[in-house]
Write a protein that holds these residues in place. Structure first.
Motif, PDB file in Angstrom:
ATOM      1  N   MET A   1     120.012 -12.657  67.892  1.00 35.32           N
ATOM      2  CA  MET A   1     119.072 -11.766  68.548  1.00 35.32           C
ATOM      3  C   MET A   1     119.174 -10.412  67.889  1.00 35.32           C
ATOM      4  O   MET A   1     120.206  -9.780  67.937  1.00 35.32           O
ATOM      5  CB  MET A   1     119.431 -11.668  70.027  1.00 35.32           C
ATOM      6  N   LEU A   2     118.102  -9.975  67.281  1.00 36.04           N
ATOM      7  CA  LEU A   2     118.146  -8.691  66.618  1.00 36.04           C
ATOM      8  C   LEU A   2     117.782  -7.608  67.608  1.00 36.04           C
ATOM      9  O   LEU A   2     116.799  -7.691  68.284  1.00 36.04           O
ATOM     10  CB  LEU A   2     117.183  -8.668  65.466  1.00 36.04           C
ATOM     11  N   LYS A   3     118.592  -6.578  67.708  1.00 38.86           N
ATOM     12  CA  LYS A   3     118.374  -5.479  68.613  1.00 38.86           C
ATOM     13  C   LYS A   3     118.786  -4.197  67.949  1.00 38.86           C
ATOM     14  O   LYS A   3     118.813  -4.121  66.753  1.00 38.86           O
ATOM     15  CB  LYS A   3     119.111  -5.764  69.931  1.00 38.86           C
ATOM     16  N   PRO A   4     119.085  -3.141  68.719  1.00 41.09           N
ATOM     17  CA  PRO A   4     119.396  -1.824  68.233  1.00 41.09           C
ATOM     18  C   PRO A   4     118.737  -1.411  66.931  1.00 41.09           C
ATOM     19  O   PRO A   4     117.559  -1.513  66.779  1.00 41.09           O
ATOM     20  CB  PRO A   4     120.908  -1.828  68.158  1.00 41.09           C
ATOM     21  N   LEU A   5     119.512  -0.855  66.025  1.00 39.38           N
ATOM     22  CA  LEU A   5     118.957  -0.405  64.761  1.00 39.38           C
ATOM     23  C   LEU A   5     118.279  -1.544  64.085  1.00 39.38           C
ATOM     24  O   LEU A   5     117.494  -1.367  63.183  1.00 39.38           O
ATOM     25  CB  LEU A   5     120.035   0.103  63.805  1.00 39.38           C
ATOM     26  N   ALA A   6     118.591  -2.731  64.513  1.00 36.82           N
ATOM     27  CA  ALA A   6     117.974  -3.870  63.901  1.00 36.82           C
ATOM     28  C   ALA A   6     116.497  -3.932  64.194  1.00 36.82           C
ATOM     29  O   ALA A   6     115.801  -4.689  63.570  1.00 36.82           O
ATOM     30  CB  ALA A   6     118.639  -5.125  64.389  1.00 36.82           C
ATOM     31  N   THR A   7     115.990  -3.170  65.129  1.00 38.87           N
ATOM     32  CA  THR A   7     114.539  -3.118  65.222  1.00 38.87           C
ATOM     33  C   THR A   7     113.995  -2.467  63.977  1.00 38.87           C
ATOM     34  O   THR A   7     112.921  -2.789  63.508  1.00 38.87           O
ATOM     35  CB  THR A   7     114.100  -2.347  66.475  1.00 38.87           C
ATOM     36  N   ILE A   8     114.761  -1.516  63.421  1.00 35.54           N
ATOM     37  CA  ILE A   8     114.397  -0.981  62.112  1.00 35.54           C
ATOM     38  C   ILE A   8     114.809  -1.980  61.052  1.00 35.54           C
ATOM     39  O   ILE A   8     114.048  -2.281  60.154  1.00 35.54           O
ATOM     40  CB  ILE A   8     115.094   0.360  61.868  1.00 35.54           C
ATOM     41  N   LEU A   9     115.993  -2.516  61.153  1.00 37.96           N
ATOM     42  CA  LEU A   9     116.358  -3.576  60.231  1.00 37.96           C
ATOM     43  C   LEU A   9     115.387  -4.729  60.403  1.00 37.96           C
ATOM     44  O   LEU A   9     115.172  -5.517  59.499  1.00 37.96           O
ATOM     45  CB  LEU A   9     117.794  -4.037  60.500  1.00 37.96           C
ATOM     46  N   ALA A  10     114.767  -4.809  61.595  1.00 36.59           N
ATOM     47  CA  ALA A  10     113.758  -5.820  61.814  1.00 36.59           C
ATOM     48  C   ALA A  10     112.665  -5.732  60.792  1.00 36.59           C
ATOM     49  O   ALA A  10     112.201  -6.730  60.265  1.00 36.59           O
ATOM     50  CB  ALA A  10     113.158  -5.659  63.198  1.00 36.59           C
TER      51      ALA A  10
ATOM     52  N   GLY B   1     121.692 -10.513  64.428  1.00 33.85           N
ATOM     53  CA  GLY B   1     121.417  -9.797  65.662  1.00 33.85           C
ATOM     54  C   GLY B   1     121.497  -8.291  65.470  1.00 33.85           C
ATOM     55  O   GLY B   1     120.532  -7.672  65.100  1.00 33.85           O
ATOM     56  N   PRO B   2     122.667  -7.668  65.672  1.00 31.79           N
ATOM     57  CA  PRO B   2     123.902  -8.282  66.142  1.00 31.79           C
ATOM     58  C   PRO B   2     123.746  -8.797  67.571  1.00 31.79           C
ATOM     59  O   PRO B   2     122.904  -8.310  68.311  1.00 31.79           O
ATOM     60  CB  PRO B   2     124.905  -7.126  66.081  1.00 31.79           C
ATOM     61  N   GLY B   3     124.535  -9.766  67.910  1.00 30.48           N
ATOM     62  CA  GLY B   3     124.482 -10.318  69.248  1.00 30.48           C
ATOM     63  C   GLY B   3     123.743 -11.622  69.357  1.00 30.48           C
ATOM     64  O   GLY B   3     123.597 -12.174  70.450  1.00 30.48           O
ATOM     65  N   GLY B   4     123.245 -12.156  68.230  1.00 33.78           N
ATOM     66  CA  GLY B   4     122.586 -13.448  68.294  1.00 33.78           C
ATOM     67  C   GLY B   4     123.564 -14.516  68.745  1.00 33.78           C
ATOM     68  O   GLY B   4     124.618 -14.682  68.138  1.00 33.78           O
ATOM     69  N   PRO B   5     123.281 -15.236  69.822  1.00 30.14           N
ATOM     70  CA  PRO B   5     124.236 -16.209  70.355  1.00 30.14           C
ATOM     71  C   PRO B   5     124.345 -17.432  69.451  1.00 30.14           C
ATOM     72  O   PRO B   5     123.411 -18.228  69.343  1.00 30.14           O
ATOM     73  CB  PRO B   5     123.648 -16.567  71.730  1.00 30.14           C
ATOM     74  N   GLY B   6     125.481 -17.594  68.809  1.00 35.35           N
ATOM     75  CA  GLY B   6     125.634 -18.691  67.859  1.00 35.35           C
ATOM     76  C   GLY B   6     125.504 -20.053  68.489  1.00 35.35           C
ATOM     77  O   GLY B   6     124.898 -20.963  67.909  1.00 35.35           O
ATOM     78  N   ILE B   7     126.061 -20.220  69.678  1.00 39.91           N
ATOM     79  CA  ILE B   7     126.051 -21.543  70.312  1.00 39.91           C
ATOM     80  C   ILE B   7     124.634 -21.919  70.733  1.00 39.91           C
ATOM     81  O   ILE B   7     124.149 -23.010  70.425  1.00 39.91           O
ATOM     82  CB  ILE B   7     127.022 -21.554  71.501  1.00 39.91           C
TER      83      ILE B   7
ATOM     84  N   THR C   1     117.191  -1.438  71.715  1.00 38.17           N
ATOM     85  CA  THR C   1     118.127  -1.294  72.810  1.00 38.17           C
ATOM     86  C   THR C   1     119.327  -0.493  72.341  1.00 38.17           C
ATOM     87  O   THR C   1     119.463  -0.170  71.169  1.00 38.17           O
ATOM     88  CB  THR C   1     118.586  -2.670  73.326  1.00 38.17           C
ATOM     89  N   THR C   2     120.170  -0.121  73.265  1.00 42.72           N
ATOM     90  CA  THR C   2     121.310   0.737  72.966  1.00 42.72           C
ATOM     91  C   THR C   2     122.097   0.191  71.782  1.00 42.72           C
ATOM     92  O   THR C   2     122.656  -0.899  71.847  1.00 42.72           O
ATOM     93  CB  THR C   2     122.211   0.839  74.207  1.00 42.72           C
ATOM     94  N   PRO C   3     122.182   0.935  70.678  1.00 41.43           N
ATOM     95  CA  PRO C   3     122.683   0.388  69.411  1.00 41.43           C
ATOM     96  C   PRO C   3     124.193   0.538  69.230  1.00 41.43           C
ATOM     97  O   PRO C   3     124.658   1.396  68.497  1.00 41.43           O
ATOM     98  CB  PRO C   3     121.919   1.202  68.370  1.00 41.43           C
ATOM     99  N   VAL C   4     124.967  -0.313  69.877  1.00 42.89           N
ATOM    100  CA  VAL C   4     126.418  -0.153  69.832  1.00 42.89           C
ATOM    101  C   VAL C   4     126.978  -0.522  68.459  1.00 42.89           C
ATOM    102  O   VAL C   4     127.613   0.297  67.788  1.00 42.89           O
ATOM    103  CB  VAL C   4     127.096  -0.984  70.938  1.00 42.89           C
ATOM    104  N   THR C   5     126.764  -1.752  68.016  1.00 41.75           N
ATOM    105  CA  THR C   5     127.319  -2.178  66.729  1.00 41.75           C
ATOM    106  C   THR C   5     126.790  -1.329  65.581  1.00 41.75           C
ATOM    107  O   THR C   5     127.540  -0.871  64.711  1.00 41.75           O
ATOM    108  CB  THR C   5     127.002  -3.659  66.482  1.00 41.75           C
TER     109      THR C   5
END
Length: 491
Positions: A1-10, A110-116, A364-368
C-alpha cells in the motif's frame, strides 16, 4: 500500500496510494536484446550484525484460502537496543510445490503494503518460482490493521493531508513546520519508540532477522516499489548476506549526490510530459503545449477552480496530476489533452480531479518516508532547490519529486535516521527492473555494483514481475540459477 511521500513517489513510481505492486499496467513484450548471459557467483560469508531465533513455528494463516502458512517472529523495536522491548512480525509462507531449494523473501512496497494479504491476492504470480523455491513474505513493522497488516502497528490516526505549497518566506516556513509537527505528534504520542524506528533501514534489519530465522542461508529478495529501498538498505548493511536481489519499479536511495538525484527526478518527469507533447504533434492536439505553459503560469498566480466543492489546483497540483496521466501512456493522452484545453480555455480544471474524488496530490502521515529522505531545513535551501528544478524542468517543475514530497516532513519531530547513501563495495550483482523512468532510477542506484543488470520496459506501468512475462521469467531464472540476463535487456 503506497502512502505518505509515496503519493509523490506514486507519480515518481506511477502509483496512487494503493498496494504498490497491484497497480502496474505495463504491456509486456518478449523481446530481449542479444548478448551473453552471466552467472552470479555467491560472495563469501561474514558474520551478520543482527541476531534472531533460528526456528519458526508455522501454522495456517488467518482466513487462509491458498495454503499459506504464518509464523510470528519477535524483533527489537529499536535495533540499537536488541535486549529492550520486542515487537511481532507476522510472516507468511507459500511452500515450494516441488523440492524446495530455498526461500525468496518478497515485499510489495508501500511502505506498509501488507505482504501476507497481497501475496494471498496474487498467488499465481509465484506459481513458476514455487516449483523450486518457497515464497516468504511479511507484514512490515508499524503498519497494522489499518493497512491490512498483522504485525505490530503504530496505533495512530493516519490523517490524509494535502501536500502543501512551498512557503515563500521564513514566516511561511515556520507555519508549515508547526502544521507538520502537529500531524506527526498525534502519531508519535501513541508509541514514540516505534514511531522513531520505522525507517527502511529498520525494515532491512527485520529482513536480516527473518533470514536468520529461516535457517541462515543467504538472502534471496524481491522488493517492489518502496520495498526496493528496503533492499538497497539491506545491501548497505549486510552486503555479504545476499545471494540474489531484485529491485523492481523502485527509485534511487543510493546516490552519491542527493542534489543531483533530485535533478534526475525532475528530468524524468520532464521527459514524461515531452513524450506526451511529441505524441500531440501528430494527433490533433498541437495547440496543447502552448496552452499548458499559459495554464501553469496562470495557476501560479491563482489556483484554477473545479466544479468539486472547495477544490482548486495550483500550478504544482496540475503538474502532478498531468504527470500521472502522462505516465499512463497513449491510452490516457487524449483525456489529458482535453483536460488541458478545458482548464486553459474555460478556467475549469475539473477533468484533472481524480476519480476517487480526493484532493490530489495528498498523502497520509508520512512516518517511514520522513525518516528516509532529506528535507529542507531553511527557506533559503528550499527556494534554491525549487529554482534549480524549475529551470531544469520548466514543464513540470518540482512536481512529483522528493523536493516537493518532503515539504510534509519540514518540522518533523524525528530526525532523518536513514538518509540516501551509495552502496558499498562487496555487494554481489543485483537485478533491477522497471518501466518508464523507473528503469533509469534503479540503474543509477546500482551503478556502483559491478555486474548488475537492469531489465527495461519501454512503456508505462509500475513494476514488471506481476505483469510482464518476459521480465518475470528472467527474474525467476536469476533466483533459481543465479543467471543474470544480458545488459540492455528489453522486455
Amino acid at each position: 500500500m503506497l502512502k505518505p511521500l509515496a503519493t509523490i513517489l506514486a507519480a515518481l513510481l506511477a502509483i496512487t496510494g494503493q498496494p504498490a505492486i497491484a497497480t502496474a499496467t505495463a504491456t509486456p513484450s518478449a523481446e530481449t536484446r542479444p548478448g551473453s548471459e552471466s552467472t552470479v557467483r555467491p560472495s563469501s560469508v561474514t558474520p551478520s550484525v543482527v541476531t534472531a531465533g533460528s526456528s519458526l513455528t508455522w501454522q495456517p494463516c488467518p482466513n487462509d484460502k491458498i495454503g499459506m502458512e504464518c509464523a510470528d517472529l519477535q524483533v527489537p523495536v529499536d535495533w540499537h537496543k536488541p535486549d529492550d522491548r520486542k515487537i511481532t512480525l507476522k510472516l507468511g509462507r507459500l511452500k515450494a510445490t516441488g523440492a524446495s531449494e530455498g526461500s525468496v523473501l518478497v515485499a510489495y512496497g508501500g511502505p506498509g503494503g501488507p505482504g501476507i494479504a497481497t501475496t494471498a491476492a496474487v498467488p499465481d504470480w509465484w506459481a513458476r518460482l514455487r516449483e523450486r523455491m518457497d515464497i516468504v513474505t511479511w507484514d512490515t513493522r508499524g503498519y497494522g490493521e489499518q493497512f491490512g497488516g498483522l504485525s505490530t502497528g503504530l496505533a495512530c490516526v493516519w490523517t490524509r493531508i494535502p501536500i502543501p505549497e512551498a512557503p515563500r518566506d521564513d514566516a511561511g516556513f515556520g507555519r508549515l513546520s508547526d502544521t507538520n509537527r502537529g500531524f506527526a505528534e498525534a502519531c508519535r504520542h501513541q508509541d514514540p519508540q516505534l514511531f522513531a524506528n520505522m525507517s527502511s533501514a529498520d525494515q532491512a534489519k527485520d529482513m536480516e532477522a527473518i533470514r536468520k530465522a529461516l535457517g541462515g542461508a543467504k538472502l534471496n529478495y524481491y522488493g517492489a516499489s518502496y520495498a526496493g529501498f528496503y533492499g538497497q538498505d539491506y545491501a548497505r548493511l549486510f552486503p555479504d548476506q545476499i545471494r540474489t536481489m531484485v529491485l523492481d519499479g523502485t527509485w534511487n536511495h543510493s546516490p552519491a549526490d542527493w542534489s543531483r538525484e533530485l535533478e534526475e527526478m525532475a528530468k524524468s518527469n520532464e521527459q514524461s510530459m515531452r513524450r506526451f507533447f511529441t505524441w500531440c504533434a501528430t494527433h490533433d492536439c498541437q495547440d496543447v503545449p502552448g496552452l499548458w505553459h499559459k495554464l501553469t503560469e496562470r495557476a501560479r498566480r491563482k489556483p484554477i477552480p473545479t466544479t468539486t466543492a472547495n477544490m482548486a489546483y495550483n500550478a504544482r497540483d496540475l503538474q502532478s496530476l498531468a504527470l500521472f496521466m502522462a505516465r499512463q501512456g497513449a491510452p490516457a493522452w487524449p483525456a489529458l489533452a482535453r483536460a488541458i484545453r478545458k482548464a486553459a480555455g474555460q478556467g475549469d480544471a475539473s477533468d484533472f480531479v481524480p476519480a476517487r474524488g480526493a484532493r490530489y496530490p495528498d498523502q497520509t502521515t508520512p512516518v517511514t518516508e520522513c525518516l528516509d529522505w532529506p528535507r529542507p531545513t531553511t527557506i533559503k535551501e528550499l527556494a534554491s532547490t525549487d529554482a534549480r528544478l524549475r529551470k531544469i524542468a520548466p514543464l513540470t517543475g518540482t512536481a512529483n519529486t522528493l523536493a516537493s514530497a518532503t515539504l510534509t516532513c519540514i518540522g518533523w519531530p524525528a530526525p532523518v535516521t536513514n538518509p540516501p547513501a551509495p552502496l558499498p563495495k562487496g555487494v554481489p550483482p543485483v537485478l533491477g527492473a522497471g518501466a518508464w523512468g523507473e528503469s533509469d532510477a534503479v540503474e543509477r542506484a546500482l551503478a556502483a555494483v559491478p555486474g548488475s543488470v537492469t531489465i527495461r520496459h519501454d512503456g508505462p506501468g509500475h513494476t514488471l514481475y506481476g505483469f510482464n512475462p518476459c521480465a518475470r521469467d528472467l527474474m525467476n531464472r536469476y533466483f533459481t540459477d543465479l543467471t543474470l540476463p544480458p545488459p540492455n535487456t528489453q522486455c
